[in-house]
Design a protein around this motif. Structure first.
Motif, PDB file in Angstrom:
ATOM      1  N   ASP A 192      -9.475   3.865 -10.770  1.00  0.00           N
ATOM      2  CA  ASP A 192      -8.396   4.051 -10.013  1.00  0.00           C
ATOM      3  C   ASP A 192      -7.789   3.084  -9.132  1.00  0.00           C
ATOM      4  OD1 ASP A 192      -6.591   6.243  -9.888  1.00  0.00           O
ATOM      5  OD2 ASP A 192      -7.626   7.312  -8.374  1.00  0.00           O
ATOM      6  N   SER A 193      -8.887   2.386  -8.494  1.00  0.00           N
ATOM      7  CA  SER A 193      -8.096   1.691  -7.482  1.00  0.00           C
ATOM      8  C   SER A 193      -7.478   0.088  -8.122  1.00  0.00           C
ATOM      9  CB  SER A 193      -9.700   0.839  -6.852  1.00  0.00           C
ATOM     10  OG  SER A 193     -10.436   0.147  -7.685  1.00  0.00           O
ATOM     11  N   GLY A 194      -7.913   0.197  -9.561  1.00  0.00           N
ATOM     12  CA  GLY A 194      -7.146  -0.834 -10.175  1.00  0.00           C
ATOM     13  C   GLY A 194      -5.881  -0.623 -10.557  1.00  0.00           C
ATOM     14  N   ARG A 195      -5.749   0.512 -10.622  1.00  0.00           N
ATOM     15  CA  ARG A 195      -4.133   1.128 -11.037  1.00  0.00           C
ATOM     16  C   ARG A 195      -3.468   1.191  -9.733  1.00  0.00           C
ATOM     17  NH1 ARG A 195      -6.997   4.749 -14.482  1.00  0.00           N
ATOM     18  NH2 ARG A 195      -7.545   6.303 -12.965  1.00  0.00           N
ATOM     19  N   HIS A 196      -4.023   1.249  -8.694  1.00  0.00           N
ATOM     20  CA  HIS A 196      -3.372   1.457  -7.364  1.00  0.00           C
ATOM     21  C   HIS A 196      -4.064   0.593  -6.246  1.00  0.00           C
ATOM     22  CE1 HIS A 196      -1.157   4.630  -9.364  1.00  0.00           C
ATOM     23  NE2 HIS A 196      -2.066   5.345  -9.353  1.00  0.00           N
ATOM     24  N   PRO A 197      -4.276  -0.436  -6.433  1.00  0.00           N
ATOM     25  CA  PRO A 197      -5.005  -1.521  -5.568  1.00  0.00           C
ATOM     26  C   PRO A 197      -4.637  -1.517  -3.956  1.00  0.00           C
ATOM     27  CG  PRO A 197      -3.582  -2.983  -6.873  1.00  0.00           C
ATOM     28  CD  PRO A 197      -3.361  -1.557  -7.417  1.00  0.00           C
ATOM     29  N   ASP A 198      -3.489  -1.298  -3.624  1.00  0.00           N
ATOM     30  CA  ASP A 198      -3.220  -1.401  -2.241  1.00  0.00           C
ATOM     31  C   ASP A 198      -3.020   0.134  -1.861  1.00  0.00           C
ATOM     32  OD1 ASP A 198      -3.396  -3.957  -2.074  1.00  0.00           O
ATOM     33  OD2 ASP A 198      -1.729  -4.166  -3.323  1.00  0.00           O
ATOM     34  N   ASP A 199      -3.345   1.202  -2.342  1.00  0.00           N
ATOM     35  CA  ASP A 199      -2.974   2.665  -2.053  1.00  0.00           C
ATOM     36  C   ASP A 199      -3.930   2.783  -0.871  1.00  0.00           C
ATOM     37  OD1 ASP A 199      -2.255   5.547  -3.552  1.00  0.00           O
ATOM     38  OD2 ASP A 199      -4.126   5.661  -2.012  1.00  0.00           O
ATOM     39  N   PRO A 200      -3.344   3.289   0.257  1.00  0.00           N
ATOM     40  CA  PRO A 200      -3.831   3.588   1.469  1.00  0.00           C
ATOM     41  C   PRO A 200      -5.087   4.553   1.453  1.00  0.00           C
ATOM     42  CG  PRO A 200      -1.701   3.486   1.993  1.00  0.00           C
ATOM     43  CD  PRO A 200      -1.775   3.398   0.431  1.00  0.00           C
ATOM     44  N   ARG A 201      -5.031   5.642   0.714  1.00  0.00           N
ATOM     45  CA  ARG A 201      -6.038   6.573   0.536  1.00  0.00           C
ATOM     46  C   ARG A 201      -7.237   6.161  -0.046  1.00  0.00           C
ATOM     47  NH1 ARG A 201      -9.050  10.567   2.638  1.00  0.00           N
ATOM     48  NH2 ARG A 201      -9.761  11.981   0.967  1.00  0.00           N
ATOM     49  N   ILE A 202      -7.118   5.550  -1.006  1.00  0.00           N
ATOM     50  CA  ILE A 202      -8.222   4.857  -1.796  1.00  0.00           C
ATOM     51  C   ILE A 202      -8.607   3.842  -1.122  1.00  0.00           C
ATOM     52  CG2 ILE A 202      -8.778   3.354  -4.010  1.00  0.00           C
ATOM     53  CD1 ILE A 202      -6.410   4.819  -5.557  1.00  0.00           C
ATOM     54  N   CYS A 203      -8.014   3.025  -0.440  1.00  0.00           N
ATOM     55  CA  CYS A 203      -8.816   1.865   0.564  1.00  0.00           C
ATOM     56  C   CYS A 203      -9.487   2.645   1.352  1.00  0.00           C
ATOM     57  CB  CYS A 203      -7.760   1.157   1.000  1.00  0.00           C
ATOM     58  SG  CYS A 203      -6.951  -0.064  -0.207  1.00  0.00           S
ATOM     59  N   ALA A 204      -9.090   3.664   2.202  1.00  0.00           N
ATOM     60  CA  ALA A 204      -9.674   4.628   3.113  1.00  0.00           C
ATOM     61  C   ALA A 204     -11.004   4.842   2.305  1.00  0.00           C
ATOM     62  CB  ALA A 204      -8.825   5.391   3.663  1.00  0.00           C
TER      63      ALA A 204
END
Length: 298
Positions: A192-204
Motif C-alpha cells: 500500500d505504501s508503494g501505491r501511495h508513497p507520500d500519503d500522510p496517513r500511511i506515513c503516520a
C-alpha cells in the motif's frame, strides 16, 4: 528526499541480499564475498545494464526509468508479481506536492452508503468489513465488528489493522499464529505504501509502528512485499473459542483504494456454529442497548 527515493535503495539492497548467487550460476564462497547475496555489478550484468546506471537507480538518483529496465532488474532479482508492482510504484518520480489521486486521508476515508447496506445485508454468520488505504478499517457489519477486535469501542484513528496487530495487547492472544499474521500485515502495508508513497496517513501509521514496536521494525526492514488477498486464519475468540476462517478480499471498482473483506466457514462446521453463537450474542447486546435507550435507563 521523498519516501520513494529512500525506499528504492533499501528495497533493491534487501532483494539482492536475499538471493543466492549460485541460483544465477555465479561464484559464491564466504572468502570471496564481503556482502551477502549479489553484488551491484552482478545485478547489472544479469539485467544487461551498466553498473553506473544500476548504482544510480539503487541510490535513488535515476529518473524516468523505463519499463524495460525495471523489468530487467525484476528478472535479475527474481522478484514476485507483488514485488514487481511495488518496484514500479516507487520508481515512478513524483513532483513535490503532487497528488496520487487519493481521496480523504486516514480515518476520514469514506465508504459509500450502498456498501454499508451490502455489509448489513450479509448473512449473520459472515463477518465482513471494508479496509482502506494504510489498512484503516472503514466500515463493518455487526459480526465483523466483533469477531476479533471490538471495532466500535475503538477511536477512529485506532481502527487500523497494523496498529491493532502490533500495538494492541490482546492481539497475540487473538492470533495464535501471530508471526504469520504480522508478516502478512507488513507485506500488505508495504504494498500500500508503494501505491501511495507520500500519503500522510500511511506515513503516520508506519512512523508510529517504527517508534513503538520492535517486532514491526524487524519485519519492516526485511522489505517484504506481500499483498495477501485471500487465505485462512485462526482466531481464538474470548467468548466462542477457536475460529478457523477463510477470508477473501474484493477491490471495489468505484473505490479502488478500498477492499471488501469477507470471512466465511464451511456449512455445518464448528466454526460456523461458533460464528452463529457470536452473532446471537452480538444481536442480544444490541437489543439490550436499544431497549435501555428506549426506556431512558442506563
Amino acid at each position: 528526499m521523498l519516501y520513494a527515493e529512500i525506499e528504492i535503495g533499501s528495497f533493491l539492497k534487501a532483494r539482492r541480499a536475499a538471493l543466492d548467487p549460485a541460483e544465477l550460476g555465479l561464484p559464491g564462497g564466504v572468502n570471496r564475498r564481503r556482502v551477502r547475496g549479489l553484488r551491484r555489478e552482478e545485478v547489472a550484468q544479469v539485467a544487461g545494464i551498466s553498473v553506473d546506471y544500476y548504482t544510480r537507480i539503487e541510490q535513488g538518483r535515476a529518473h524516468a526509468i523505463s519499463d524495460a529496465v525495471l523489468d530487467a532488474i525484476a528478472r535479475a532479482l527474481r522478484l514476485t508479481g507483488g514485488e514487481v508492482t511495488y518496484l514500479r510504484n516507487i520508481a515512478v518520480p513524483r513532483r513535490p506536492g503532487a497528488s496520487d489521486g487519493a481521496g480523504t486521508v486516514g480515518p476520514g476515508q469514506t465508504v459509500r452508503p450502498e456498501i454499508q447496506q451490502l455489509l448489513d445485508a450479509m448473512d449473520t454468520t459472515v463477518p465482513a468489513m471494508v479496509v482502506g488505504r494504510g489498512l484503516d478499517i472503514l466500515a463493518w457489519n455487526a459480526l465483523g465488528g466483533r469477531f476479533a477486535f471490538d471495532l466500535a469501542a475503538l477511536a477512529p484513528d485506532r481502527r487500523n489493522t497494523a496498529l491493532l496487530v502490533f500495538l494492541d495487547p490482546v492481539a497475540r492472544a487473538l492470533h495464535p499464529d501471530w508471526e504469520a499474521k504480522a508478516l502478512e500485515v507488513v507485506g500488505n502495508l508495504r504494498a500500500d505504501s508503494g501505491r501511495h508513497p507520500d500519503d500522510p496517513r500511511i506515513c503516520a501509521v508506519v512512523g508510529e509502528l517504527l517508534d513503538h514496536s520492535a517486532d514491526f521494525r524487524r519485519l519492516w526492514e526485511t522489505q517484504t512485499v506481500y499483498e495477501c488477498l485471500r487465505g485462512t486464519k485462526r482466531i481464538l475468540h474470548p467468548h466462542v473459542g477457536e475460529l478457523l476462517i477463510t477470508f477473501e478480499s474484493f477491490r471495489l471498482s468505484t473505490d479502488p483504494d478500498q477492499a471488501l473483506v469477507t470471512y466465511t466457514a464451511p456449512r455445518g462446521s464448528q466454526t460456523e456454529q461458533r460464528l452463529r453463537a457470536l452473532g446471537e450474542r452480538v444481536a442480544g447486546e444490541r437489543r439490550t442497548v436499544a431497549t435501555a435507550g428506549a426506556d431512558g435507563t442506563p
